[in-house]
Design an enzyme around this catalytic site. Sequence first.
Site, short mmCIF file in Angstrom:
data_model
loop_
_atom_site.label_atom_id
_atom_site.label_comp_id
_atom_site.label_asym_id
_atom_site.label_seq_id
_atom_site.Cartn_x
_atom_site.Cartn_y
_atom_site.Cartn_z
N ASP A 215 9.88 5.78 -6.27
CA ASP A 215 9.11 4.54 -6.18
C ASP A 215 9.99 3.34 -6.50
O ASP A 215 9.53 2.34 -7.05
CB ASP A 215 7.88 4.58 -7.11
CG ASP A 215 6.89 3.47 -6.84
OD1 ASP A 215 7.00 2.81 -5.79
OD2 ASP A 215 6.01 3.24 -7.68
N GLY B 296 0.81 -1.20 0.00
CA GLY B 296 0.00 0.00 0.00
C GLY B 296 0.84 1.26 0.00
O GLY B 296 1.64 1.45 0.92
N ASN C 45 9.14 1.32 -1.10
CA ASN C 45 9.48 2.72 -1.34
C ASN C 45 8.89 3.59 -0.23
O ASN C 45 8.14 3.13 0.63
CB ASN C 45 8.94 3.16 -2.69
CG ASN C 45 7.45 2.84 -2.85
OD1 ASN C 45 7.10 1.69 -3.09
ND2 ASN C 45 6.59 3.83 -2.70
#
Length: 682
Positions: A308, A185, A263
């Site tokens: 990311d 998430g 990340n």
Amino acid sequence: MSLALAMVAATTQQCSAPRPAEPYLDGSDGKDWPGYGRSFGEQHYSPLTQIDGKTVGDLGLAWWFDLGPENSATQPIAVDGVLYFGVGHSIVHAIDAKTGKLLWRHDPHAAEAAGPNLRLGWGSRGIAWGNGKIYTGTQDGRLIAIDARTGKEVWSVQTFDKDQPTYISGAPRYYAGKVIVGFGGDMGKVRGYVTTYDADTGKQLWRFYTVPGNPADGFENKAMEMAAGTWSGEWWKYGGGGTVWNAISYDPETDSIFLGTGNGYPWNHKVRSGGKGDNLFLASVVAVSGSTGEYKWHYQQNPGETWDYNAAMDMALADLTIAGKPRKVLVTAPKNGIFYVIDRVTGKLISAEPYTKVNWASKIDLATGRPVENPDARYPDGKTFTIWPSSAGGHSWQPMAYSPATRLAYIPVINAGMTIRDEPDLAHYKPPLDRSSGGSFIPDFDVKDPKQATGALVAWDPVTQKKKWSVEHPTLANGGVMATAGGLVFQGTVDGSFKAYDAATGKTVWSFAAGTPIVAPPISYRVGDTQYVTIITGLGTGLAMWAPILSRYNIDPRSQKRRVLTFAIGARAKLPADKHSVQPIAADPEFAPNPASAAAGAVIYMKHCVVCHGFGAVSGSHAPDLRRSTIPTSPEAFASVLREGALVSGGMPRFEEFTDRQREDVRQYIRTEMQKGRAGTR
């Protein structure tokens, strides 16, 4: 403590660690494939040899099993002649591996239980076996133990607060009488951690956080206190990220669990931590005690991560001779395009070289372990930077394989870059509360450029850090990899091919036309005297952004076949002749253009819908192509789905917070894209 006493204490600790299950050992006979990477070392390697370079030409289809419309980008496991797998939202199946007969099916109704978190993911990528039980995670955060013989639930625990914007898609891992699981998430405030439970009872044993929380609340351990010194500002208000959503390995020799962390959240370092600090333990390999969860060491791949670039790609354990000395190593090829070889006992970096195109850094400094970054890669002062690899990674979740026979790693490489820039108003950034995208940077993919959409199977030598061979794929989204002691490497591709390659040369030695996309990794196991290879076909939803590229392979979400395919030497089964007609764009005789409404709807669609349904409402993945659905043509039907949740059980979340005006704007945008499709302008 004296050195002698320290050695005695270390020996005592190792001896007291629970003995692992034999099928999970890297050196086991390979009869079973009990967990995601087969062994604790996550090598995705089968020691079976019946299928080899001489016999593979006679490999044929033994049986197939048709699946429903659920997401099927998932890996099966096999134990004692039974094949287990979870599709869709953790609907677990047990099938006789010899005959293909369904034995039982367990549906935890996770889609209905997930609430807003149904917006975040598309289901299970894998499960685990241990001590007669099957373990699966769910979209709503449960870890469930199922009796492997009967399919009945044994126990269930909630692993996170359901108000968190999180979900479980990765496979739990079983080890030493325990089960460990994380979650994913990065579309809202989230702080990563993993939790370990007693495999028989579900009792929580320990939890390890991967990023520090609010210092005012105190720190859970010394590791979090140390990590907090690498953050700046009020990072805890954003959560920080660092979720362990995929990669976990275990070394029974040292009782070490290795975590591949995610990340940062927000994605942009300037927002998350004021552009300051390394932000431990983001984008890192973290080693902790399997017994207690106590921190041992870490290696951070991207200090101050801001692209990311997570480190959640699989980590294989291997024993290599480097510079004339035997080394116990961990090897990994994460998103950032660098192949790392790390001493798994000490955490010291041994070597690091790019396995694909990389321009965010010129090299990794082996003296410090830190990358020598390109300053422009941090898109400073409002600049735009074209970065390689993209945030999709040089390698994504589809696992690589490591063969102890060839001592090569086999990586499913993605060739794609992107342009990246700050969001316009960083100073007023707030994490979204509705599970929508908004990570404080804007990535752009040139999805029309064929050069941005290719892949490769790369054989990589971890000792020399050089490519041994590569097979270039015209396809971007290609499957996970399995290597075998028979000297073969198996991989599927999005164009529907399932192939075996010579592990030493890369030469194609066998091919099967599955007729439907393959992105999941295969497995191999033995029942009686017969070695089998099994692969599950079908796409995962997250590929929707690449729909304009995938459409060249005539992939239609409604008609693509999702199947379990199982192969054996001498088998001669034949797949039915499938029809792949693409459904026409739905008629909409009452459509009237409204550019202002469509433009407003486009903004909402890009925020909430594009990840599943694709740019321009062109889907090439799991979720339906909305242009070919009649639902957007009816305001009542559209409201029943978005407001009332009519399709929640099928994986389509509710968006009950949309106003009537917002819902109508989204509908107008989709109908406008339908009209473009009918006119041939899209």
